[in-house]
Design an enzyme around this catalytic site. Structure first.
Site, PDB file in Angstrom:
ATOM      1  N   ASP A  34       0.810  -1.216   0.000  1.00 39.93           N
ATOM      2  CA  ASP A  34       0.000   0.000   0.000  1.00 39.93           C
ATOM      3  C   ASP A  34       0.849   1.275   0.000  1.00 39.93           C
ATOM      4  O   ASP A  34       0.457   2.283   0.590  1.00 39.93           O
ATOM      5  CB  ASP A  34      -0.967   0.026   1.205  1.00 39.93           C
ATOM      6  CG  ASP A  34      -1.841  -1.213   1.261  1.00 39.93           C
ATOM      7  OD1 ASP A  34      -2.241  -1.693   0.196  1.00 39.93           O
ATOM      8  OD2 ASP A  34      -2.122  -1.695   2.376  1.00 39.93           O
ATOM      9  N   HIS A  70      -4.273  -2.645  -7.124  1.00 40.87           N
ATOM     10  CA  HIS A  70      -3.454  -1.640  -7.811  1.00 40.87           C
ATOM     11  C   HIS A  70      -4.370  -0.524  -8.288  1.00 40.87           C
ATOM     12  O   HIS A  70      -5.346  -0.778  -8.972  1.00 40.87           O
ATOM     13  CB  HIS A  70      -2.739  -2.245  -9.014  1.00 40.87           C
ATOM     14  CG  HIS A  70      -1.795  -3.345  -8.644  1.00 40.87           C
ATOM     15  ND1 HIS A  70      -0.436  -3.170  -8.557  1.00 40.87           N
ATOM     16  CD2 HIS A  70      -2.011  -4.631  -8.318  1.00 40.87           C
ATOM     17  CE1 HIS A  70       0.131  -4.301  -8.206  1.00 40.87           C
ATOM     18  NE2 HIS A  70      -0.802  -5.209  -8.047  1.00 40.87           N
TER      19      HIS A  70
END
Ligand code: IMP
Length: 498
Positions: free
Chosen positions: A29, A57
């Site tokens: 992240d 993503h």
């Protein structure tokens, strides 16, 4: 400086780079997608080499936000070739859902998906893998990993046990049936036991014929997509090698991060894909010397989800996760959020804030919570001991970091510059064992902050002096050039350095 100028600088910097690998430097992240959106523009081939449906993503096409798990970030750009390479754990249903969703999203901005190549030997997700993961988490009890539930470790483990079906099996009823039968027999005792456990109550024994039938049906859809060569199942290593030999440029997008890598992360609190730079060669089949240039991405306020140590973490993991669940209003724009941030910042600057308040401030500021679960991501401060380790293992040519704007308003910026373990200050590139990381005392240094709002800054000239001092200090401390700096939430809020 506008986006086009930033891109031109980037092209100049990358002119001798035929292959570039992007990897995460913390615990996932990191916001790799923001940098990938820009970096992908000058590259011909965009490749996923690791991870699977566990990775989210986010990237941008014409400023429109797109989210994928498996599909590479070049999908919205005409003329690109997107590759799901052998290192990726392939979920057929996820792929199909994603493909149609993204096709619709692209249609809304007048675009079509570009070509996708899928490796014929990617391990194939099945309901059996899911049951194995549920069983392993159940027997670990309180020590469970807190996986994403996409059976990533079973996919890797069963590949190594030579018992995982692969994508190629989808195209023969006989091969698929044999592979699924072997798998279900091997896991039968485990599945039986799981179904007797409280954690197994939501599961049922899959029917072999139903599973095979479903996969064959979905495989037909893949075949249809392949008719006009939009989606092809091939040996992607050969295609990549040929592309490389023809001088095509290749961007390898990593998933997760070193902290979650099974060899180099905080084992056993890791995922199973090779998420360090070396994984690009393993996952694509490109020889190591052809993909040796990498860029390591990190963020100023690192986060961690699931279980596992996080030395610079401000607060307890569970408390941080629950805080976001209990205060959804603070994660929406509005007066309550602004007041909260103002009050916490004042307490931080007056030296009155507890660790919990630091955590809450940065969590709210960064909207750090899961998109689906709404559980908070626990936050920590920038940790240079960890990043020096990440740099040692990955050997990046450049660094990219996001979130410089998150320091605005702080009188002092806390940064972990070293670790002390049982009274001994560790060497700058040492990394203790996972169980020792829980005992480490971070050595914290404070750098002067700034008051100015820097959101959206596109060049260093737009930054206050102390922000420039911070960047130079960080670059010297990490001994690797900083190429990209994120300065805000939008895709083009970034600085490209020469
Ligand atoms: P798995 O990848 O589902 O096996 O999960 C293993 C660990 O990695 C868990 O702690 C997950 O929360 C974490 N993890 C996996 N993928 C990501 C990601 O993309 N971002 C952050 N954490 C992740």
């Amino acid at each position: 400086m506008n986006h086009a100028e930033s891109l031109n600088i980037l092209k100049r910097v990358l002119q001798d780079t035929q292959t570039l690998v992007i990897v995460g430097g913390q615990f996932g992240d990191e916001g790799k997608g923001k940098f990938v959106s820009l970096l992908a523009l000058p590259f011909d081939w965009i490749v996923r080499f690791s991870g699977g449906a566990n990775a989210g993503h986010t990237f941008y096409v014409d400023g429109v936000e797109l989210k994928t798990h498996l599909i590479p970030s070049g999908i919205g750009q005409p003329g690109k070739t997107n590759v799901i390479a052998r290192g990726v754990f392939f979920s057929l249903s996820s792929f199909i859902d994603e493909f149609f969703k993204i096709t619709n999203q692209l249609k809304s901005v007048g675009r079509k998906p570009s070509q996708i190549l899928i490796d014929r030997l990617c391990p194939l997700f099945t309901p059996y893998h899911l049951l194995l993961e549920a069983y392993l988490e159940a027997i670990k009890g309180a020590e469970k990993i807190g996986t994403t539930g996409k059976a990533i470790a079973p996919l890797e483990a069963l590949r190594k046990l030579r018992i995982s079906p692969v994508v190629d099996d989808l195209f023969s009823q006989e091969r698929l049936h044999r592979a699924m039968t072997e798998l279900s027999r091997a896991l039968e005792p485990i599945i039986k036991e799981l179904l007797t456990m409280p954690q197994g109550q939501d599961f049922k024994q899959p029917s072999l014929s139903e599973v095979c039938g479903q996969y064959l049906k979905e495989a037909n859809l893949l075949r249809l997509l392949g008719q006009d060569k939009r989606v092809q199942i091939i040996d992607t290593s050969l295609a990549l090698w040929e592309a490389y030999r023809q001088g095509k440029t290749i961007l390898c997008e990593g998933a997760q991060a070193i902290g979650l890598d099974p060899y180099w992360g905080t084992y056993p609190f890791v995922s199973a894909g090779n998420s360090v730079a070396a994984g690009a060669s393993l996952g694509t089949g490109l020889p190591p010397q052809t993909c040796s240039t990498s860029i390591l991405v990190f963020k100023t306020v690192p986060t961690r989800v699931g279980a596992g140590p996080f030395v610079s973490e401000y607060w307890e993991r569970q408390a941080a996760e629950e805080f976001a669940l209990a205060t959804p209003h603070l994660f929406e724009q509005g007066k309550a959020r602004s007041r909260f941030l103002r009050e916490k910042l004042e307490r931080i600057n007056n030296g009155l804030a507890s660790k919990a308040e630091f955590s809450q401030y940065f969590q709210v500021l960064g909207f750090d919570r899961g998109a689906t679960t709404k559980r908070g991501r626990s936050t920590g401060c920038l940790d240079l001991q960890w990043l020096r380790y990440a740099i040692r293992i990955n050997g990046p040519r450049w660094l990219a970091f996001g979130g410089l704007d998150k320091y605005s308003g702080l009188k002092q910026i806390p940064v972990v510059t070293g670790y002390s373990l049982d009274g001994r200050v560790l060497g700058p590139r040492e990394m203790p064992l996972t169980r020792e990381l829980y005992r480490v005392e971070p050595v914290v240094t404070y750098l002067p902050g700034w008051n100015e709002d820097i959101i959206g800054a596109r060049s260093e000239e737009e930054l206050p002096t102390n922000a420039c001092v911070f960047i130079t200090w960080l670059e010297q401390a990490l001994e690797v050039p900083l190429l990209l700096i994120g300065t805000g939430p939008e895709h083009d809020h970034l600085i490209v350095r020469t």
